[in-house]
Scaffold this motif. Sequence first.
Motif, PDB file in Angstrom:
ATOM      1  N   GLU A 121      -6.407  -3.429  54.845  1.00  0.00           N
ATOM      2  CA  GLU A 121      -7.065  -4.863  53.729  1.00  0.00           C
ATOM      3  C   GLU A 121      -8.374  -3.961  53.168  1.00  0.00           C
ATOM      4  O   GLU A 121      -8.482  -4.279  52.167  1.00  0.00           O
ATOM      5  CB  GLU A 121      -7.337  -6.428  54.418  1.00  0.00           C
ATOM      6  N   HIS A 125      -9.464  -3.537  49.710  1.00  0.00           N
ATOM      7  CA  HIS A 125     -10.920  -3.754  49.203  1.00  0.00           C
ATOM      8  C   HIS A 125     -11.513  -3.077  47.919  1.00  0.00           C
ATOM      9  O   HIS A 125     -12.146  -2.701  46.815  1.00  0.00           O
ATOM     10  CB  HIS A 125     -11.720  -4.366  50.598  1.00  0.00           C
ATOM     11  N   TYR A 126     -11.273  -1.158  48.338  1.00  0.00           N
ATOM     12  CA  TYR A 126     -12.268  -0.654  47.504  1.00  0.00           C
ATOM     13  C   TYR A 126     -10.671   0.214  46.871  1.00  0.00           C
ATOM     14  O   TYR A 126     -10.990   0.362  45.929  1.00  0.00           O
ATOM     15  CB  TYR A 126     -12.303   0.558  48.968  1.00  0.00           C
ATOM     16  N   LYS A 128      -9.730  -1.772  44.378  1.00  0.00           N
ATOM     17  CA  LYS A 128      -9.572  -2.970  44.475  1.00  0.00           C
ATOM     18  C   LYS A 128     -11.311  -2.395  43.161  1.00  0.00           C
ATOM     19  O   LYS A 128     -11.084  -3.008  41.768  1.00  0.00           O
ATOM     20  CB  LYS A 128      -9.430  -4.606  44.412  1.00  0.00           C
ATOM     21  N   GLN A 129     -11.625  -1.665  43.608  1.00  0.00           N
ATOM     22  CA  GLN A 129     -12.613  -1.296  42.993  1.00  0.00           C
ATOM     23  C   GLN A 129     -12.876  -0.087  42.095  1.00  0.00           C
ATOM     24  O   GLN A 129     -14.115  -0.240  41.223  1.00  0.00           O
ATOM     25  CB  GLN A 129     -14.208  -0.714  43.671  1.00  0.00           C
TER      26      GLN A 129
END
Lengths: 183, 242
Positions: A121, A125-126, A128-129
């Motif tokens: 997860e 998160h990263y 998506k950056q």
Amino acid sequence: MENHFVEALKHNDEQIIKELYDNYRNSFLGFSKKYNIAKADSLDIYQEAFLAMRKHAISGKLLEVNSSFKTYLFGIGKHLIYKKLKEYASKRSYEQVLHKVESDYEEIVIESPDKLTKEQELLRHYFKQLGNSCQQMLTLSFYRGLTNEEIATLEGYENEAVVRSQKSRCLKTLKNLIKNPPK
Amino acid sequence: MINETLIEKYFSKSLTPNETLEFNTRYENDSNFKQEVDFLENIKLVSETEDDAQFKKQLAAQEAEYPDPEKSVTFKWLKPLIAAAGLILIILSINLFMNSNLDEEKLFSTYFEPSENVTSPIVRSADNETNLNNAFIAYGEADYKQAILLFQTAYKDSKNSELLFYEANSLLALEDYQNAITTFEDHLKHSDRLTNRSHWYLALAYIKTTQIEKAKKELKTLLNSGETFKKPEANSLLKKLE
């Protein structure tokens, strides 16, 4: 299976996907109604079945399938309907009507995806950056399993060496994000 | 060193049997290699999850193009009602159109022509440059704008109420219905040879402005007045209005 449908799913040809979606939607809603599935759930199931179709197209599984697009889609749908009925049953007393319904479609069992671990997860998160082009690059490389050569052709890179260096740059960026998270 | 080609082939499922062997050996014995492959496996999973999420969004957007089920239930009820209401509206407006608008237009143009000059014979002579004479000349030539101005001036000078009748006729001919009505009504306040005739023209002006009841009243007054002017026309027009 109709090859052009498989290709459309694989390469996300939105026009054809929309046509397919529209073509079978009402018929599928009628189908799941026989099992007493609520409309909102039916729509979720229909979309879930479409997603599974796409995943099977990407993995190459669909090309080995002899049945038509619709039969396979409804087969997956049937599997998801059974799952939903079990879920209903666990929530309230529900007499299963599974075998009372006659249908032309063979159930096609699909794996439900595992839930992501905490680490995964965080990685998501990263991920998506990253910029869109990096996300696309990593998706094509690892999820789609395309070779550097294929990515170069598909995405219009000059040659596979450019893909290689671009990919390693993306991975480096991702690793840096994990090591030094932006505040 | 991490063998990129080996890894690329692993993810594109194109390792030869020998390469598979090499890959497995390295994965078991080389901790750096294992770490890298595990990391990339996680990226594979994460990018698949993201890709699925994007596709789901795309499907949801497609689904959103369908009408809201709650609303469509309402529409199912509403549709026949709307259709019926629409039909009634169409029938009504056709009726209205047939009975009033179309007829009014037609009736007016059928029956209206500006009154003849029965008041003052025109004298075409350089000696007779009076406003009155010029007014009737303009009126006779259907130059109603000019006629109106001249009748107004002549009326101020002479207070001959019959001139109001011709002014109102000119206004009616110019389709200035409101002013025509006011002027005919003014004329009706006077009593002269043309008073009864004003009922006829006022009736036509009322028809044109869809004041049917008022029009009928004017026609009845005309018919009851003993006036022979337009008597048959007034009779048939009244029948059409009733």
